[in-house]
Design a protein around this motif. Sequence first.
Motif, PDB file in Angstrom:
ATOM      1  N   MET A  10       0.834  -1.198   0.000  1.00  0.00           N
ATOM      2  CA  MET A  10       0.000   0.000   0.000  1.00  0.00           C
ATOM      3  C   MET A  10       0.872   1.253   0.000  1.00  0.00           C
ATOM      4  O   MET A  10       0.586   2.220  -0.707  1.00  0.00           O
ATOM      5  CB  MET A  10      -0.930  -0.007   1.215  1.00  0.00           C
ATOM      6  N   LEU A  25      -7.702  -1.078   1.665  1.00  0.00           N
ATOM      7  CA  LEU A  25      -8.498  -2.208   1.188  1.00  0.00           C
ATOM      8  C   LEU A  25      -9.370  -2.648   2.354  1.00  0.00           C
ATOM      9  O   LEU A  25      -8.859  -2.867   3.458  1.00  0.00           O
ATOM     10  CB  LEU A  25      -7.597  -3.359   0.744  1.00  0.00           C
ATOM     11  N   TRP A  35      -3.826  -1.136   4.661  1.00  0.00           N
ATOM     12  CA  TRP A  35      -3.831   0.306   4.444  1.00  0.00           C
ATOM     13  C   TRP A  35      -2.393   0.822   4.478  1.00  0.00           C
ATOM     14  O   TRP A  35      -1.481   0.135   4.920  1.00  0.00           O
ATOM     15  CB  TRP A  35      -4.689   1.010   5.486  1.00  0.00           C
ATOM     16  N   ALA A  97     -12.638  -4.709  -5.768  1.00  0.00           N
ATOM     17  CA  ALA A  97     -11.355  -5.418  -5.725  1.00  0.00           C
ATOM     18  C   ALA A  97     -11.517  -6.929  -5.721  1.00  0.00           C
ATOM     19  O   ALA A  97     -10.598  -7.644  -5.361  1.00  0.00           O
ATOM     20  CB  ALA A  97     -10.567  -4.965  -4.495  1.00  0.00           C
ATOM     21  N   ALA A 101     -14.488  -7.337  -1.514  1.00  0.00           N
ATOM     22  CA  ALA A 101     -13.454  -6.371  -1.130  1.00  0.00           C
ATOM     23  C   ALA A 101     -13.539  -5.129  -2.010  1.00  0.00           C
ATOM     24  O   ALA A 101     -13.929  -5.195  -3.174  1.00  0.00           O
ATOM     25  CB  ALA A 101     -12.069  -6.994  -1.248  1.00  0.00           C
ATOM     26  N   LEU A 103     -11.255  -1.427  -2.845  1.00  0.00           N
ATOM     27  CA  LEU A 103     -10.053  -0.622  -2.681  1.00  0.00           C
ATOM     28  C   LEU A 103     -10.466   0.839  -2.747  1.00  0.00           C
ATOM     29  O   LEU A 103     -11.158   1.249  -3.671  1.00  0.00           O
ATOM     30  CB  LEU A 103      -9.039  -0.931  -3.786  1.00  0.00           C
ATOM     31  N   THR A 104     -10.049   1.616  -1.746  1.00  0.00           N
ATOM     32  CA  THR A 104     -10.403   3.026  -1.661  1.00  0.00           C
ATOM     33  C   THR A 104      -9.138   3.867  -1.613  1.00  0.00           C
ATOM     34  O   THR A 104      -8.183   3.519  -0.914  1.00  0.00           O
ATOM     35  CB  THR A 104     -11.236   3.296  -0.390  1.00  0.00           C
ATOM     36  N   ILE A 124      -4.741  -3.887  -7.411  1.00  0.00           N
ATOM     37  CA  ILE A 124      -5.633  -5.020  -7.129  1.00  0.00           C
ATOM     38  C   ILE A 124      -5.036  -6.313  -7.674  1.00  0.00           C
ATOM     39  O   ILE A 124      -5.072  -7.356  -7.011  1.00  0.00           O
ATOM     40  CB  ILE A 124      -7.041  -4.756  -7.705  1.00  0.00           C
ATOM     41  N   LEU A 127      -2.369  -7.249  -5.271  1.00  0.00           N
ATOM     42  CA  LEU A 127      -2.949  -7.722  -4.015  1.00  0.00           C
ATOM     43  C   LEU A 127      -3.501  -9.135  -4.160  1.00  0.00           C
ATOM     44  O   LEU A 127      -3.368  -9.947  -3.246  1.00  0.00           O
ATOM     45  CB  LEU A 127      -4.061  -6.782  -3.546  1.00  0.00           C
TER      46      LEU A 127
END
Length: 142
Positions: A10, A25, A35, A97, A101, A103-104, A124, A127
């Motif tokens: 991240m 996430l 994060w 994601a 999930a 992702l922000t 993503i 991840l």
Amino acid sequence: MTPNSLSWLMNDFRDRTEGVEHVLLFSRDGLKLHWDDGLNPTAGAPAATRDRVEYLAAIGSGIAGLAAEASDKLDCGGSPDYITLLFPGRQLLLVNAGHGAVLTVLAAADAEPGLVGSEMVRLIDRLSEHLGIAPRQAGAPA
């Protein structure tokens, strides 16, 4: 895998993507998963600062849920893949994601949303290699 064990990934995303301030996430129900270190609570900081990661997860979860409900009620064919909120001082971007999930990213107001969004998709993919998250598919629920 322990919560936030992928903070290095991240942090790398945040540091190499122009305009990105924070990345998180979280699960669809608002449970924070991973994060960037900038969202970590600091000793002695005001409660609002200590709880930033919790607030961002709750806000993102609420937005994703509202968008999914709107899609359902308006017959839009599924949850949105991308959500972008433009505020005068910042942008909030959410990307599906994988199953369950989201992702922000919190970005500067002048960040290029297309660039940030494409980098989010790359993150993503990275991840999913570590989490076993199924690759995202267009139209799949967040």
